[in-house]
Design a protein around this motif. Structure first.
Motif, mmCIF file in Angstrom:
data_model
loop_
_atom_site.group_PDB
_atom_site.id
_atom_site.type_symbol
_atom_site.label_atom_id
_atom_site.label_comp_id
_atom_site.label_asym_id
_atom_site.label_seq_id
_atom_site.Cartn_x
_atom_site.Cartn_y
_atom_site.Cartn_z
ATOM 1 N N ARG A 27 3.741 3.983 -39.139
ATOM 2 C CA ARG A 27 2.837 4.996 -39.683
ATOM 3 C C ARG A 27 3.650 6.136 -40.300
ATOM 4 O O ARG A 27 4.674 6.548 -39.767
ATOM 5 C CB ARG A 27 1.888 5.517 -38.618
ATOM 6 C CG ARG A 27 2.483 6.491 -37.661
ATOM 7 C CD ARG A 27 1.452 6.962 -36.661
ATOM 8 N NE ARG A 27 1.847 8.231 -36.111
ATOM 9 C CZ ARG A 27 1.141 8.932 -35.275
ATOM 10 N NH1 ARG A 27 -0.044 8.487 -34.869
ATOM 11 N NH2 ARG A 27 1.575 10.087 -34.818
ATOM 12 N N GLN A 28 3.164 6.605 -41.445
ATOM 13 C CA GLN A 28 3.843 7.687 -42.151
ATOM 14 C C GLN A 28 2.801 8.665 -42.680
ATOM 15 O O GLN A 28 1.681 8.283 -43.030
ATOM 16 C CB GLN A 28 4.685 7.151 -43.318
ATOM 17 C CG GLN A 28 5.830 6.249 -42.892
ATOM 18 C CD GLN A 28 6.879 6.973 -42.073
ATOM 19 O OE1 GLN A 28 7.280 8.086 -42.410
ATOM 20 N NE2 GLN A 28 7.322 6.358 -40.984
ATOM 21 N N PHE A 29 3.186 9.935 -42.749
ATOM 22 C CA PHE A 29 2.303 10.964 -43.289
ATOM 23 C C PHE A 29 2.202 10.801 -44.807
ATOM 24 O O PHE A 29 3.187 10.502 -45.479
ATOM 25 C CB PHE A 29 2.821 12.358 -42.929
ATOM 26 C CG PHE A 29 2.716 12.640 -41.458
ATOM 27 C CD1 PHE A 29 1.486 12.943 -40.889
ATOM 28 C CD2 PHE A 29 3.831 12.580 -40.642
ATOM 29 C CE1 PHE A 29 1.369 13.182 -39.523
ATOM 30 C CE2 PHE A 29 3.733 12.820 -39.281
ATOM 31 C CZ PHE A 29 2.503 13.121 -38.720
ATOM 32 N N ILE A 30 0.982 10.988 -45.319
ATOM 33 C CA ILE A 30 0.714 10.707 -46.729
ATOM 34 C C ILE A 30 0.783 11.964 -47.588
ATOM 35 O O ILE A 30 0.648 13.075 -47.092
ATOM 36 C CB ILE A 30 -0.651 10.005 -46.903
ATOM 37 C CG1 ILE A 30 -1.817 10.927 -46.501
ATOM 38 C CG2 ILE A 30 -0.692 8.713 -46.110
ATOM 39 C CD1 ILE A 30 -3.194 10.332 -46.752
ATOM 40 N N LYS A 31 0.992 11.733 -48.890
ATOM 41 C CA LYS A 31 0.898 12.781 -49.903
ATOM 42 C C LYS A 31 -0.410 12.562 -50.652
ATOM 43 O O LYS A 31 -0.811 11.426 -50.893
ATOM 44 C CB LYS A 31 2.074 12.681 -50.885
ATOM 45 C CG LYS A 31 3.434 12.897 -50.249
ATOM 46 C CD LYS A 31 4.538 12.693 -51.289
ATOM 47 C CE LYS A 31 5.919 12.817 -50.687
ATOM 48 N NZ LYS A 31 6.974 12.565 -51.694
ATOM 49 N N LEU A 32 -1.076 13.641 -51.018
ATOM 50 C CA LEU A 32 -2.378 13.538 -51.696
ATOM 51 C C LEU A 32 -2.251 13.859 -53.181
ATOM 52 O O LEU A 32 -1.429 14.686 -53.547
ATOM 53 C CB LEU A 32 -3.365 14.503 -51.035
ATOM 54 C CG LEU A 32 -3.646 14.214 -49.566
ATOM 55 C CD1 LEU A 32 -4.524 15.303 -48.968
ATOM 56 C CD2 LEU A 32 -4.303 12.859 -49.389
ATOM 57 N N PRO A 33 -3.096 13.243 -54.007
ATOM 58 C CA PRO A 33 -4.004 12.146 -53.676
ATOM 59 C C PRO A 33 -3.208 10.895 -53.309
ATOM 60 O O PRO A 33 -2.077 10.719 -53.755
ATOM 61 C CB PRO A 33 -4.816 11.947 -54.948
ATOM 62 C CG PRO A 33 -3.958 12.484 -56.046
ATOM 63 C CD PRO A 33 -3.115 13.567 -55.441
ATOM 64 N N PHE A 34 -3.832 10.006 -52.508
ATOM 65 C CA PHE A 34 -3.113 8.878 -51.925
ATOM 66 C C PHE A 34 -3.729 7.539 -52.303
ATOM 67 O O PHE A 34 -4.934 7.343 -52.199
ATOM 68 C CB PHE A 34 -3.114 9.010 -50.394
ATOM 69 C CG PHE A 34 -2.490 7.841 -49.683
ATOM 70 C CD1 PHE A 34 -1.128 7.629 -49.743
ATOM 71 C CD2 PHE A 34 -3.267 6.961 -48.955
ATOM 72 C CE1 PHE A 34 -0.546 6.555 -49.086
ATOM 73 C CE2 PHE A 34 -2.700 5.880 -48.290
ATOM 74 C CZ PHE A 34 -1.335 5.686 -48.357
ATOM 75 N N ALA A 35 -2.875 6.630 -52.744
ATOM 76 C CA ALA A 35 -3.249 5.226 -52.934
ATOM 77 C C ALA A 35 -2.413 4.428 -51.936
ATOM 78 O O ALA A 35 -1.198 4.630 -51.848
ATOM 79 C CB ALA A 35 -2.955 4.772 -54.362
ATOM 80 N N PRO A 36 -3.023 3.553 -51.150
ATOM 81 C CA PRO A 36 -2.287 2.832 -50.122
ATOM 82 C C PRO A 36 -1.141 2.014 -50.699
ATOM 83 O O PRO A 36 -1.301 1.331 -51.704
ATOM 84 C CB PRO A 36 -3.322 1.911 -49.483
ATOM 85 C CG PRO A 36 -4.624 2.243 -50.080
ATOM 86 C CD PRO A 36 -4.424 3.169 -51.224
#
Length: 198
Positions: free
Chosen positions: A143-152
């Protein structure tokens, strides 16, 4: 139903399909598919735009059938559901309604994606983990923290697996039952941390 040339051709294809392919999976969806094809046929697509538009429609239908988001995840308030009760109310946890593999701890917590990294072992097996070691001894998780906007996006990272006879990791032993994994080439992580928060 209107009769665009596109839907006439589709009706013919369905007739042939039903005669030649027993139990074709799409037969129960014939009416809905023909309605969509007819709408497409009436939309005035040119030879240049038709393949692009047909591809966009097929991609959208596939994503919706698989309950995947049509556009980037933005993490606005309405995208979240409180799942604290699933943990017996012990944690303040939220799950993204649009992509169920995104969570955050607490209402104002940073969102993370469970499938950011899939580890690939010595024999090609793949797995998610919360305990893969880096060479400096620190731990890397799937699991990793996402940057927005986010596409998997999922990255496959190679690891060196070792099986031990004991949890103290003193004796290597095939069939020992205690596994450890270490990142094989940490340069593979550069791309991961361009995409995800470090």
């Amino acid at each position: 139903m209107a009769t665009s040339n596109t839907v006439k051709k589709a009706v013919l294809e369905f007739k042939i399909l039903k005669k030649t392919v027993e139990d074709a999976l799409i037969i129960p969806f014939e009416k809905e598919i023909l309605a969509l094809v007819n709408k497409f046929g009436e939309s005035g697509q040119s030879g240049g735009s038709a393949p692009y538009t047909a591809g966009a429609i097929s991609d959208a239908v596939k994503k919706l059938c698989l309950q995947q988001p049509l556009c980037d995840i933005t993490c606005i308030d309405t995208e979240w559901r409180d799942v604290s009760d699933h943990e017996g109310g012990k944690t303040d946890m939220y799950q993204n309604k649009r992509l169920s593999s995104i969570f955050k701890d607490g209402k104002g917590g940073a969102p993370y994606y469970l499938d950011a990294i899939i580890f690939r072992g010595n024999e090609g097996s793949t797995f998610s983990s919360n305990s893969v070691k880096l060479k400096d001894g620190s731990i890397l998780t799937s699991r990793q923290f996402i940057k927005l906007p986010f596409a998997p996006k999922t990255f496959f990272i190679d690891v060196i697996e070792t099986e031990w006879a004991d949890q103290e990791e003193t004796v290597e032993k095939p069939g020992g039952g205690w596994w450890t994994s270490v990142i094989k080439d940490e340069s593979q992580l550069e791309e991961v941390f361009e995409y995800y928060q470090r």
